[in-house]
Scaffold this motif. Structure first.
Motif, PDB file in Angstrom:
ATOM      1  N   LYS A  55      -8.555   7.327  26.983  1.00  0.00           N
ATOM      2  CA  LYS A  55      -7.466   7.372  27.960  1.00  0.00           C
ATOM      3  C   LYS A  55      -8.001   7.943  29.273  1.00  0.00           C
ATOM      4  O   LYS A  55      -8.768   8.908  29.266  1.00  0.00           O
ATOM      5  CB  LYS A  55      -6.322   8.249  27.455  1.00  0.00           C
ATOM      6  CG  LYS A  55      -5.662   7.747  26.164  1.00  0.00           C
ATOM      7  CD  LYS A  55      -4.757   6.552  26.420  1.00  0.00           C
ATOM      8  CE  LYS A  55      -3.955   6.209  25.160  1.00  0.00           C
ATOM      9  NZ  LYS A  55      -3.065   5.049  25.364  1.00  0.00           N
ATOM     10  N   VAL A  56      -7.587   7.364  30.374  1.00  0.00           N
ATOM     11  CA  VAL A  56      -8.121   7.766  31.674  1.00  0.00           C
ATOM     12  C   VAL A  56      -7.842   9.238  31.970  1.00  0.00           C
ATOM     13  O   VAL A  56      -8.667   9.930  32.560  1.00  0.00           O
ATOM     14  CB  VAL A  56      -7.554   6.853  32.788  1.00  0.00           C
ATOM     15  CG1 VAL A  56      -7.812   7.454  34.162  1.00  0.00           C
ATOM     16  CG2 VAL A  56      -8.178   5.471  32.679  1.00  0.00           C
ATOM     17  N   HIS A  57      -6.684   9.743  31.539  1.00  0.00           N
ATOM     18  CA  HIS A  57      -6.334  11.134  31.852  1.00  0.00           C
ATOM     19  C   HIS A  57      -7.273  12.135  31.173  1.00  0.00           C
ATOM     20  O   HIS A  57      -7.289  13.308  31.536  1.00  0.00           O
ATOM     21  CB  HIS A  57      -4.872  11.431  31.494  1.00  0.00           C
ATOM     22  CG  HIS A  57      -4.592  11.476  30.025  1.00  0.00           C
ATOM     23  ND1 HIS A  57      -4.808  12.598  29.258  1.00  0.00           N
ATOM     24  CD2 HIS A  57      -4.114  10.528  29.184  1.00  0.00           C
ATOM     25  CE1 HIS A  57      -4.476  12.337  28.006  1.00  0.00           C
ATOM     26  NE2 HIS A  57      -4.051  11.086  27.929  1.00  0.00           N
ATOM     27  N   THR A  58      -8.063  11.691  30.209  1.00  0.00           N
ATOM     28  CA  THR A  58      -8.993  12.590  29.518  1.00  0.00           C
ATOM     29  C   THR A  58     -10.375  12.597  30.164  1.00  0.00           C
ATOM     30  O   THR A  58     -11.243  13.360  29.757  1.00  0.00           O
ATOM     31  CB  THR A  58      -9.159  12.170  28.042  1.00  0.00           C
ATOM     32  OG1 THR A  58      -9.844  10.897  27.968  1.00  0.00           O
ATOM     33  CG2 THR A  58      -7.822  12.081  27.339  1.00  0.00           C
ATOM     34  N   LEU A  59     -10.581  11.772  31.174  1.00  0.00           N
ATOM     35  CA  LEU A  59     -11.908  11.597  31.751  1.00  0.00           C
ATOM     36  C   LEU A  59     -12.196  12.601  32.860  1.00  0.00           C
ATOM     37  O   LEU A  59     -11.294  13.059  33.565  1.00  0.00           O
ATOM     38  CB  LEU A  59     -12.050  10.186  32.326  1.00  0.00           C
ATOM     39  CG  LEU A  59     -11.819   9.014  31.369  1.00  0.00           C
ATOM     40  CD1 LEU A  59     -12.041   7.703  32.106  1.00  0.00           C
ATOM     41  CD2 LEU A  59     -12.710   9.108  30.147  1.00  0.00           C
ATOM     42  N   ALA A  60     -13.484  12.920  33.036  1.00  0.00           N
ATOM     43  CA  ALA A  60     -13.941  13.709  34.175  1.00  0.00           C
ATOM     44  C   ALA A  60     -13.927  12.825  35.423  1.00  0.00           C
ATOM     45  O   ALA A  60     -13.823  11.590  35.337  1.00  0.00           O
ATOM     46  CB  ALA A  60     -15.347  14.242  33.914  1.00  0.00           C
ATOM     47  N   MET A  61     -14.061  13.453  36.607  1.00  0.00           N
ATOM     48  CA  MET A  61     -13.979  12.705  37.858  1.00  0.00           C
ATOM     49  C   MET A  61     -15.058  11.623  37.937  1.00  0.00           C
ATOM     50  O   MET A  61     -14.806  10.512  38.383  1.00  0.00           O
ATOM     51  CB  MET A  61     -14.102  13.662  39.043  1.00  0.00           C
ATOM     52  CG  MET A  61     -12.955  14.647  39.164  1.00  0.00           C
ATOM     53  SD  MET A  61     -11.337  13.854  39.362  1.00  0.00           S
ATOM     54  CE  MET A  61     -11.444  13.315  41.057  1.00  0.00           C
ATOM     55  N   GLY A  62     -16.268  11.959  37.491  1.00  0.00           N
ATOM     56  CA  GLY A  62     -17.351  10.988  37.538  1.00  0.00           C
ATOM     57  C   GLY A  62     -17.079   9.787  36.660  1.00  0.00           C
ATOM     58  O   GLY A  62     -17.403   8.639  37.014  1.00  0.00           O
ATOM     59  N   GLU A  63     -16.463  10.020  35.513  1.00  0.00           N
ATOM     60  CA  GLU A  63     -16.124   8.923  34.606  1.00  0.00           C
ATOM     61  C   GLU A  63     -15.017   8.051  35.200  1.00  0.00           C
ATOM     62  O   GLU A  63     -15.034   6.819  35.066  1.00  0.00           O
ATOM     63  CB  GLU A  63     -15.695   9.479  33.252  1.00  0.00           C
ATOM     64  CG  GLU A  63     -16.823  10.155  32.487  1.00  0.00           C
ATOM     65  CD  GLU A  63     -16.336  10.872  31.242  1.00  0.00           C
ATOM     66  OE1 GLU A  63     -16.979  10.727  30.193  1.00  0.00           O
ATOM     67  OE2 GLU A  63     -15.311  11.590  31.328  1.00  0.00           O
ATOM     68  N   LYS A  64     -14.043   8.678  35.847  1.00  0.00           N
ATOM     69  CA  LYS A  64     -12.982   7.900  36.503  1.00  0.00           C
ATOM     70  C   LYS A  64     -13.565   7.013  37.601  1.00  0.00           C
ATOM     71  O   LYS A  64     -13.135   5.869  37.774  1.00  0.00           O
ATOM     72  CB  LYS A  64     -11.921   8.841  37.078  1.00  0.00           C
ATOM     73  CG  LYS A  64     -11.075   9.538  36.026  1.00  0.00           C
ATOM     74  CD  LYS A  64     -10.010  10.423  36.655  1.00  0.00           C
ATOM     75  CE  LYS A  64      -9.163  11.115  35.595  1.00  0.00           C
ATOM     76  NZ  LYS A  64      -8.114  11.976  36.185  1.00  0.00           N
TER      77      LYS A  64
END
Length: 495
Positions: A136-145
């Motif tokens: 899920k996108v909300h679980t990602l770090a900024m770099g992953e987003k």
């Protein structure tokens, strides 16, 4: 020389009396990185918005593979292979990585999820990106987003990718991953436009450089012909820029801020103190409690225990129930376009957002006096365009930041909370802000929240490292042993 994928020829764009671009001609070539540089307000964002189909030029022509085109919408630009990775990501947080990437794809309404995840994973592997398609996108770090945003464009077969300040929200490790991905893109024939004020990054990643000044191209050159970042900075601003500060130690005086065992859903017993005459730098990967700490200190969020935050010797509730507009607290938020300003108000009204009590006489607001004062500040801070009646959204991000800084320093605060104060500023403006913060600490305590470790070390007297809602360590910048351990502390490793 590799062939031109896109050519911008004699592009001009004006907003009223403001000439954002004047007869700009550029070639974006396959398999190469073009760094687009310029001071705040030089016209970079306007030019790239035209290329991405967000704005229409007043005159000039775009050519794709030699054919004249009109990008009347962003969809048409994407259809022609042009995509832009924005500073503020446009993702659906509740959806998975793969779902975000295929969102809006034409075709069958029914999806084969297994195939979808496999295709996204294959695409990520192709460009050396490490991201889980099922996450899920909300679980990602900024770099992953950011990787998800890039994969969205690559999935749509974009051949030209525009990166606008791409490392502003990334840790050094995440930035390294981005550079690896960009190198892989150019190896596969993609053309890259790279906009950044971090000249070390430009020297490392770019093949070509184009420099804009007041809407015009004043220089185009190969990176191999640039001798140093200082040379590049001088070409960009037209004068020597050293980005050096002289941080003379001051004797800390009375305490202006004390946080004692502050706790909430994220913070886990945070304790810090700040005295007049010093800068305390808060460093750490974004999302580790800095936002909650700052919002509580600045009155946007109520602490669970009123006595866990004290300002100028007053408990949180006592201070914010009767605070003065000047000689007290000034907040320079990271979100300059949402929290710090109102985009549809002019600069005078934006100036009055936090200073209006200084221009009132009984029930009457002396807007003329505010306008006169702002005229002086616009000249002093070199805000462009120098039109106090321009709407906030007419200004570039960097010039809007200078407007916020001018307004907050005008209040002569005794406590300044500065959150990413130089993010998006060109090298000359950043140097001015650094020196201004150092000068201000003679009369105030400065809480500096920054993702730029070099900025924190250059300005701060003490450093506090945050990870997982905790302060892992607080120490003097002269403590070299602790300074060397900052990366480990940022990862949550305590001594």
């Amino acid at each position: 020389m590799t062939s031109s994928a896109i050519r911008l020829e004699n592009i001009s764009k004006s907003f009223g009396d403001v000439h954002a671009n004047r007869d700009v001609s550029l070639d974006i070539r396959k398999g190469r990185v073009l760094a687009l540089l310029g001071e705040n307000g030089a016209g970079k964002s306007t030019l790239m918005s035209i290329l991405a189909g967000q704005l229409q030029p007043d005159s000039g022509t775009l050519y794709v593979e030699g054919e004249a085109v009109v990008f009347s919408t962003t969809e048409k630009a994407i259809g022609a292979g042009v995509g832009m990775v924005y500073q503020h990501f446009k993702l659906v947080e509740a959806m998975t990585v793969a779902e975000n990437i295929i969102l809006g794809r034409k075709g069958s309404f029914l999806l084969n999820k297994a195939a979808m995840y496999r295709d996204v994973q294959d695409l990520a592997n192709q460009y050396g990106m490490d991201v889980d398609p099922r996450a899920k996108v909300h679980t990602l770090a900024m770099g992953e987003k950011q990787q998800v945003e890039i994969l969205k464009l690559l999935f749509r077969q974009s051949n030209i990718l525009i990166f606008d300040e791409p490392t502003a929200v990334l840790t050094p490790t995440e930035a390294e991953g981005l550079f690896v991905a960009i190198k892989r893109m150019t190896e596969l024939g993609k053309g890259i436009v790279f906009i950044s004020h971090k000249l070390e990054e430009v020297m490392r990643i770019a093949d070509d450089v184009a420099i804009l000044r007041r809407g015009e191209v004043v220089d185009t050159l190969l990176v191999e012909d640039v001798s140093s970042t200082a040379d590049l900075a001088e070409r960009m601003v037209g004068k020597a820029v050293l980005l050096e500060v002289n941080r003379q130690p001051l004797e800390p005086r009375q305490t202006v801020l004390r946080v004692d065992n502050l706790q909430d859903e994220v913070l886990k017993g945070v304790s810090i103190d700040l005295r007049k005459g010093e800068i305390l730098g808060i460093v750490g990967v974004a999302g580790n409690g800095q936002k909650q700490l700052i919002e509580t200190i600045c009155g946007l969020k109520k602490p669970r225990l009123a006595d866990s935050v004290s300002l100028f010797g007053l408990h949180w509730k006592e201070f914010f129930s009767n605070r003065s507009w000047d000689h007290a607290l000034s907040y320079i938020p990271e979100d300059r376009q949402g929290l710090a300003t109102c985009r549809d108000l002019d600069l005078v009204d934006n100036f009055l957002l936090t200073t209006r009590e200084g221009f009132t006489n009984g029930p009457f607001l002396d807007r003329a006096a505010a306008a006169e004062k702002l005229e002086h500040l616009v000249e002093l801070f070199d805000i462009r365009p120098p039109n106090i009646h321009a709407l906030a959204w007419h200004l570039s991000g960097g010039n809007l930041q200078k407007m916020v800084l001018a307004r907050e320093f005008y209040r002569k605060p005794r406590l300044i909370v500065a959150e990413q104060p130089t993010q998006g500023l060109d090298i000359s403006a950043a140097e001015e802000v650094w020196n201004l913060l150092l000068k201000t600490r003679e009369q105030a305590g400065v809480l500096l929240v920054t993702g730029d470790l070099s900025e924190a070390l250059a300005l701060s007297d003490r450093i506090a490292v945050m990870c997982g809602g905790e302060v892992i360590g607080t120490f003097s910048v002269d403590d070299t042993e602790q300074v060397d351990r900052i990366p480990q502390m940022m990862a949550g490793i305590k001594q």
